[in-house]
Scaffold this motif. Structure first.
Motif, PDB file in Angstrom:
ATOM      1  N   TYR A   1      27.407 -25.765  -4.421  1.00  0.00           N
ATOM      2  CA  TYR A   1      27.428 -24.166  -4.111  1.00  0.00           C
ATOM      3  C   TYR A   1      27.895 -24.061  -2.739  1.00  0.00           C
ATOM      4  N   ILE A   2      27.899 -24.874  -1.799  1.00  0.00           N
ATOM      5  CA  ILE A   2      28.587 -24.574  -0.485  1.00  0.00           C
ATOM      6  C   ILE A   2      30.177 -24.543  -0.591  1.00  0.00           C
ATOM      7  N   LYS A   3      30.624 -25.546  -1.329  1.00  0.00           N
ATOM      8  CA  LYS A   3      31.988 -25.488  -1.511  1.00  0.00           C
ATOM      9  C   LYS A   3      32.645 -24.631  -2.624  1.00  0.00           C
ATOM     10  N   GLY A   4      31.674 -23.754  -3.099  1.00  0.00           N
ATOM     11  CA  GLY A   4      32.138 -22.614  -4.127  1.00  0.00           C
ATOM     12  C   GLY A   4      32.499 -23.212  -5.472  1.00  0.00           C
ATOM     13  N   GLN A   5      32.033 -24.593  -5.857  1.00  0.00           N
ATOM     14  CA  GLN A   5      32.303 -25.140  -7.141  1.00  0.00           C
ATOM     15  C   GLN A   5      31.155 -25.098  -8.192  1.00  0.00           C
ATOM     16  N   LEU A   6      30.065 -24.456  -7.709  1.00  0.00           N
ATOM     17  CA  LEU A   6      29.086 -24.232  -8.749  1.00  0.00           C
ATOM     18  C   LEU A   6      29.354 -23.085  -9.750  1.00  0.00           C
ATOM     19  N   LYS A   7      29.893 -23.498 -10.639  1.00  0.00           N
ATOM     20  CA  LYS A   7      30.384 -22.363 -11.718  1.00  0.00           C
ATOM     21  C   LYS A   7      29.478 -22.437 -13.228  1.00  0.00           C
ATOM     22  N   SER A   8      30.373 -22.681 -14.199  1.00  0.00           N
ATOM     23  CA  SER A   8      29.721 -22.609 -15.501  1.00  0.00           C
ATOM     24  C   SER A   8      29.093 -23.798 -15.721  1.00  0.00           C
TER      25      SER A   8
END
Length: 880
Positions: free
Chosen positions: A865-872
């Motif tokens: 989430y912090i790295k902006g990788q928490l997607k689908s």
């Protein structure tokens, strides 16, 4: 008893005076004698008592309420089923006769008359206002009913107070229960705040335990409650249906006392139950498709009541249509999805077997829930008309029994009682255009209509414009086509089938699957020129759609210029900056005014810092800057909102969305923050609440403003205001949004059907709220939120599952919650760390206690989430 006797004597004396004057007027009328009007006729000629109360109010307060136009039958107190005869003529003449000479048509003394006289006295214009004096019989009547002069003052305040939240406080009194007619008048307000609705619902719960609600009042009550619930609280719709079914069953059990209902009563009950089903099928103002789960639950309660009566209450054509309409808006069932996957790539999309087990799957298997309900209607003896043909198209079948694409729709702006054959024919062909997958298929249906020789209609053009506007959606390979062994026919992902979204599919890969076209698919602009040549003038919904979607600014100005004769006069005033007559602009339909604001915002651009309160520019300056200055378009939209103050939320939302769009950074985060909350304050002044989308925009604006303050991009004074006031502002908005007062009004001893529901925002709004509280380091606010979230975890999960990818977004909210408290533990001082750690443990224990949510999110999801990788790829949550 003395009060009643004195009022009776007064009425008798007035009746005698009336009789004498009637005889005098009859003799003066060419010497002919006319029969004296009976007491029943004179009573019928009087305006209704609630109408008299509203008529006695002077000034702007009367504009708060919905009032029947002069000479029009007020259906609140008159049956629309009695359309002829002297009785209806007397009803129509009530307002006219009473306004000409109200003294000749007196009303017996009652609580209504006392309140009407009080309102007339206190709203009239006096140079020096004299004190209001109660008569002796009025005081006696108030004491007999358990009230006092102070009670009348509270009732008058309830009706005159512009703020519905403050006005509703009269219904919270624990010492004195206001009369039911006051609530019915209060619900005639054009708009009420969401805070007031739980207060009213709690009052109804309390009152029905003290005194039963009669049948006539019950019908009015549920109709008016439902109107407000559709606008601001769809979660309350099942509660309203439960109120109706419970009270109706009790009333009719008491009325029958073990015997069948009289034919007249049975007819009235049958008519209203089916009418109530129709009202329950009307789409909600916001997110109408998501709200259908509440409408379906409510309709099932009414149908259960109708089936449980003896004899059973008949479902009429209107009832069948209403239930069908709600089912059209529901997502596909597992069987309906399976049938959709069997449809081939050619057109019509005939079934193509994938395995031998699919061989026996025919029409019975492919009939959707909406189709099956229509079949039950046919079995009940009703013949299908054009309306049913149109619905069958959306349900997946054409009139020749060829398959179409089952399309999810709430049929907005459409009544289940339309009888205009030509208009229904246009809606039928519009449905043929919409129930397609690609633009080629839609254009083929459009050309088929032109070949019939029927007159062109803007509804058909609107359906085709929609197909051209929405972009093709991405698809994944699924299976090989039997007609093309070397290529694959693609479809959307497993949970998004054609008809579930507004986007269209690209054309099939193989030309063998193309539908034949005599003309190529036009562009947006070409279709408009075609419409103009056929003489179709865009108006109403089509004009609104063009304002919201037309890709070219000059083309849209041309549309507004060349179709002036077909435009609403108010739109011409807005374009030309004519604001000398506000009534003309306010007569524009709400959706059309909102579409004009969206038009200005779509083409407007921020080129400099906007003013917080822009004014309407002079005409000459407006005419020049309207076409050349893109920032002026935004200033003009802002000025229109401040000048006209529309009571339609989407008009405000359109401008707020623009302030948070990409490209609005030039306006400055702190300026956008102040403007947005200024607009929210303006909405509060006109008694308008925030909805889910406005709340999410407020959270986003606050988030950007706090980031700018932390980076030192704003002045020290602005940063101090943002950091010191934002948290309390958002928490207040959230409590008003979810109706925290509804939780306080609930009685834990009630069963689930009678518990006042909470308003549940979507997962996107919850995620934005958590992120903003986290950056504000409001850990008490996060704990308060988690407490609410866990208490309503079932409703929150159901609300998330009603939206595509909602479960995954809800899990993302839980991850954001952990990120916020973890950052607080790492960033806080040693003195603060203890309190934050305790709050973090409490929040963790709350989330762990909800089965189906998977417990406290793991550290790997936090890092993603912090790295902006928490997607689908993230997991979802489940209901237990």
């Amino acid at each position: 008893m003395d009060a009643f006797a004195s009022s009776l004597r007064e009425e008798e004396s007035l009746d005698v005076a009336q009789s004498l004057q009637d005889e005098i007027e009859a003799i003066d009328n060419d010497g002919r004698f006319e029969a004296q009007k009976s007491g029943g006729i004179r009573k019928a000629m009087r305006p209704s008592r609630p109408a008299r109360i509203l008529a006695s109010t002077q000034g702007s307060n009367k504009e708060l309420y919905t009032i029947a136009l002069p000479g029009k039958v007020d259906l609140s107190y008159n049956s629309p089923r009695r359309k002829s005869g002297a009785r209806l003529r007397r009803r129509r003449s009530r307002a006219t006769l009473s306004s000409e000479n109200p003294i000749l048509l007196p009303e017996p003394g009652s609580l209504h008359s006392i309140l009407a006289r009080y309102l007339e006295h206190h709203t009239a214009q006096y140079a020096v206002r004299p004190a209001f004096q109660y008569t002796e019989w009025e005081l006696d009547l108030l004491r007999f009913k358990g009230y006092s002069p102070r009670s009348v003052e509270k009732w008058a305040f309830c009706l005159l107070e512009p703020s519905s939240a403050k006005a509703a406080e009269v219904f919270k009194s624990s010492h004195e229960v206001p009369p039911l007619f006051l609530l019915l008048l209060f619900l005639r307000r054009k708009h009420i705040q969401s805070y007031a609705l739980p207060v009213v619902m709690s009052y109804i719960d309390h009152r029905k335990e003290i005194e039963p609600i009669d049948w006539a009042a019950l019908k009015l009550l549920v109709i008016r409650l439902l109107r407000h619930a559709r606008k601001l609280w769809p979660e309350a719709i099942p509660w309203i249906a439960s109120l109706f079914t419970t009270e109706a069953a009790r009333l009719h059990d008491f009325e029958g006392r073990g015997k069948p209902m009289s034919p007249r009563m049975l007819s009235d009950v049958t008519y209203f139950c089916n009418k109530f089903l129709s009202l329950l099928s009307l789409p909600a103002s916001r997110r109408p498709v998501v709200s259908t789960m509440h409408q379906e639950k409510a309709q099932f309660q009414v149908l259960k009541l109708m089936a449980s009566r003896s004899p059973a209450i008949v479902v009429t054509r209107l009832g069948f249509r209403s239930v069908t309409r709600v089912q059209l808006a529901h997502a596909k069932t597992a069987q309906e999805k399976e049938w959709a996957e069997l449809k081939g790539p050619s057109w019509p999309p005939w079934k193509e077997n994938r395995t031998a087990m699919d061989e026996d799957k025919g029409y019975e298997f492919g009939a959707s829930r909406a189709s099956k309900i229509l079949h039950r209607m046919y079995e009940a003896g009703y013949v299908g008309n054009t309306w049913e043909d149109m619905v069958e198209l959306y349900a997946g079948w054409d009139t020749d029994f060829s398959p179409t694409i089952q399309t999810r729709t709430s049929l907005p702006g459409f009544s289940t009682q339309y009888s205009d054959w030509q208009y229904l024919r246009s809606l039928l062909w519009a449905a043929r255009v919409r129930t397609t997958r690609t633009r080629r298929e839609a254009w083929a249906a459009f050309l088929a209509h032109e070949m019939t020789g029927e007159k062109a209609h803007q509804e058909i053009y609107r359906a085709m414009f929609e197909k051209l506007y929405y972009p093709p959606m991405a698809r994944t390979p699924e299976r090989a086509s039997p007609l093309d062994s070397t290529e694959e026919f693609e479809r959307p992902t497993a949970d998004l089938l054609p008809g579930d979204v507004k986007e269209v599919l690209p054309d099939p890969i193989s030309p063998l699957h193309y539908v034949f076209l005599s003309e190529p698919v036009p562009t947006y602009k070409q279709l408009y020129h075609r419409m103009h040549k056929t003489g179709v003038q865009p108006s109403s919904r089509l004009l609104a759609f063009l304002l919201e979607t037309c890709p070219d600014f000059d083309m849209l100005l041309d549309i507004l210029d060349t179709t002036k004769e077909g435009l609403h006069e108010g739109i011409r005033h807005l374009v030309a900056r004519k604001h000398d007559d506000d009534a003309v602009v306010k007569a524009i339909p709400d959706y059309l005014f909102a579409a004009f604001i969206r038009f200005l915002c779509r083409f407007g651009q921020y080129e400099r810092t906007p003013r917080r309160k822009p004014n309407l520019r002079p005409y000459k300056e407006h005419d020049r800057r309207f076409k050349l200055d893109r920032q002026y378009l935004l200033e003009y939209a802002h000025a229109l909102l401040l000048h006209y103050k529309p009571t339609y939320r989407p008009a405000w939302t359109a401008y707020m969305v623009k302030m948070q769009d990409k490209g609005s950074e030039l306006a400055g985060a702190s300026t956008r923050y102040r403007i947005l909350f200024d607009l929210i304050e303006e909405m509060e002044k006109i008694d308008l609440d925030v909805d889910d989308e406005i709340f999410r925009l407020a959270c986003t604006a606050t988030l950007y403003a706090v980031q700018s303050a932390n980076q030192g991009s704003v002045t020290f004074a602005d940063a101090d205001i943002i950091l010191s006031t934002s948290s309390i502002r958002l928490r207040m908005l959230f409590h008003r949004l979810v109706g925290t007062n509804a939780d306080m009004e609930n009685n834990s001893t009630q069963d689930d059907a009678n518990v006042i529901p909470s308003r549940i925002p979507g997962p996107a709004e919850l995620h934005a709220y958590v992120r903003t509280l986290g950056i504000l380091r409001d850990y008490e606010g996060l704990y308060s939120f988690s407490t609410w979230l866990v208490k309503h975890h079932v409703e929150v999960t159901v609300r998330a599952e009603a939206k595509h990818s909602g479960s995954r977004l809800l899990f993302r909210t839980l991850v954001a919650l952990r990120v916020a408290v973890d950052q607080g533990l790492n960033a806080g001082s040693e003195q603060d760390a203890g309190g934050v750690a305790e709050i973090a443990q409490l929040i963790k224990a709350q989330i762990d206690g909800v089965e189906g949510w998977g417990g406290w999110p793991a550290q790997e999801y936090v890092d993603m989430y912090i790295k902006g990788q928490l997607k689908s790829s993230l997991p979802g949550v489940e209901r237990q």
